[in-house]
Design an enzyme around this catalytic site. Sequence first.
Site, PDB file in Angstrom:
ATOM      1  N   ALA A 125     -30.571 -49.480  -0.334  1.00  0.00           N
ATOM      2  CA  ALA A 125     -31.253 -48.345   0.499  1.00  0.00           C
ATOM      3  C   ALA A 125     -31.384 -48.861   1.872  1.00  0.00           C
ATOM      4  O   ALA A 125     -31.059 -49.990   2.190  1.00  0.00           O
ATOM      5  CB  ALA A 125     -32.434 -47.631   0.120  1.00  0.00           C
ATOM      6  N   LYS A 126     -31.363 -47.878   2.803  1.00  0.00           N
ATOM      7  CA  LYS A 126     -31.723 -48.284   4.171  1.00  0.00           C
ATOM      8  C   LYS A 126     -32.057 -47.149   5.010  1.00  0.00           C
ATOM      9  O   LYS A 126     -31.769 -45.940   4.680  1.00  0.00           O
ATOM     10  CB  LYS A 126     -30.411 -48.649   5.147  1.00  0.00           C
TER      11      LYS A 126
END
Length: 440
Positions: A125-126
């Site tokens: 994720a980011k």
Amino acid sequence: MAKKSNKLVEKVTKPPGSNLKAIESNPWENVLTQVHNAAKVLDLDPNCLKILEKPSAILTTNFPVNMDDGSLEVYTGYRVQHNTARGPCKGGIRFSPEVNLDEVKALAAWMTYKTAVVNLPYGGAKGGVVVNPFQLSKSELKRLTRRFTYSILNMIGPERDIPAPDVNTNPEIMSWIMDTYSMIKGHTELGVVTGKPLEVGGSLGRLEATGRGVFVALEETLRQQNQQSCKDVSIAVQGFGNVGSNFAKIAYEHGGRIAAVSNSFGALYDSEGLDMLELVDYATNHPREELIEFPGVEVITNDELLKLDVDVLAPCALENQIRADNADDIQAKIIVEGANGPTTPTADEILAEKKIVVVPDILANAGGVIVSYFEWVQGQQHYFWNEKKVNATLKDILVKSYAEVNAMKKKYCLQELRTAAMALAVQRVTHAIKLRGIFP
Ligand code: GLU
């Protein structure tokens, strides 16, 4: 200077109506190219490829923040979860005016492959907020962080998605995220975020971990070239944030000659080698714009830094620094990627033709997320390790992963470490997808 590789440049200028810069500067397109290269090597099931080609969840949020002068600003932020087949999502949050959705999508995907290549039980994720944090007061930054945390609250959690620091975010910001989440849940939740200060559930060794990992990756590369240490190896480091400064300091302490360092304001160059202890001390006590005022050292541009005649180049800043227009001028023999996505696929082809060894981001800069994993484990168990154990276990994981990437390279007769690392990662993620099956 080496001959220009026009053939390769032409190859990507061909698509009608497209322009090279635009193709190259979209990190999401770049990560897709890398995944497709790996899929070809593995003869990947096209259904699995379909899953990898789209992030599993995207949140865009516009949220208000009260400013110190009584005005109100609305900021835009993103959290992207790319894939959860191997475990909860993991990945940092960056604050930068350049943040955009395609960039965050790409960074989330790189986290999927990074955690897979070093075999951590995570997905990728980011997050990011479009803001220049250097223009905010501390209380504005705190309100922005808390409100953004609130906006992504339903996506994150210790078993769901665990943020961490990235560009322009730091341990203090992580403690605000932990506190906001904990206040709303009604109990302290150490495992919701990593990269926290030591006093509130952080791990020893986390702050230096990404830079230390880049150094381990370099040491391993040198060892494979029958060089037992980095003594007198000349190194240029682009970026003097957390990753670049810690990498430069550790390499210097091991005898490396740091010929140049830079930040977005310019680069410092001394062919005899910069004194990193003095420079790190100076950088800690001066604002970023004053790095290039460090006394008695020649100032060059970031572009010149990339093209220096050094043994090792460590891009530790942002994406798309080594491209079709400058790759041919790179003189370093080894590139270790401290940043995410610093080299475009076109540049990769040019560098491979020039026989430059590129240690790819998903391996070289994995030290940060490896020690984030240790921090998460320690937080869940409420039992904390000493620094020696953190650093030794980080090195064990990275050295083993590097060997597994080399084995992949050999097995499929690949030229580039990036394709080998991507193939290993894609293979691990798609095995997990197949084992779990598709719900319902
Ligand atoms: N932002 C770092 C990275 O790009 C660390 C991520 C983490 O620790 O979750 O790898």
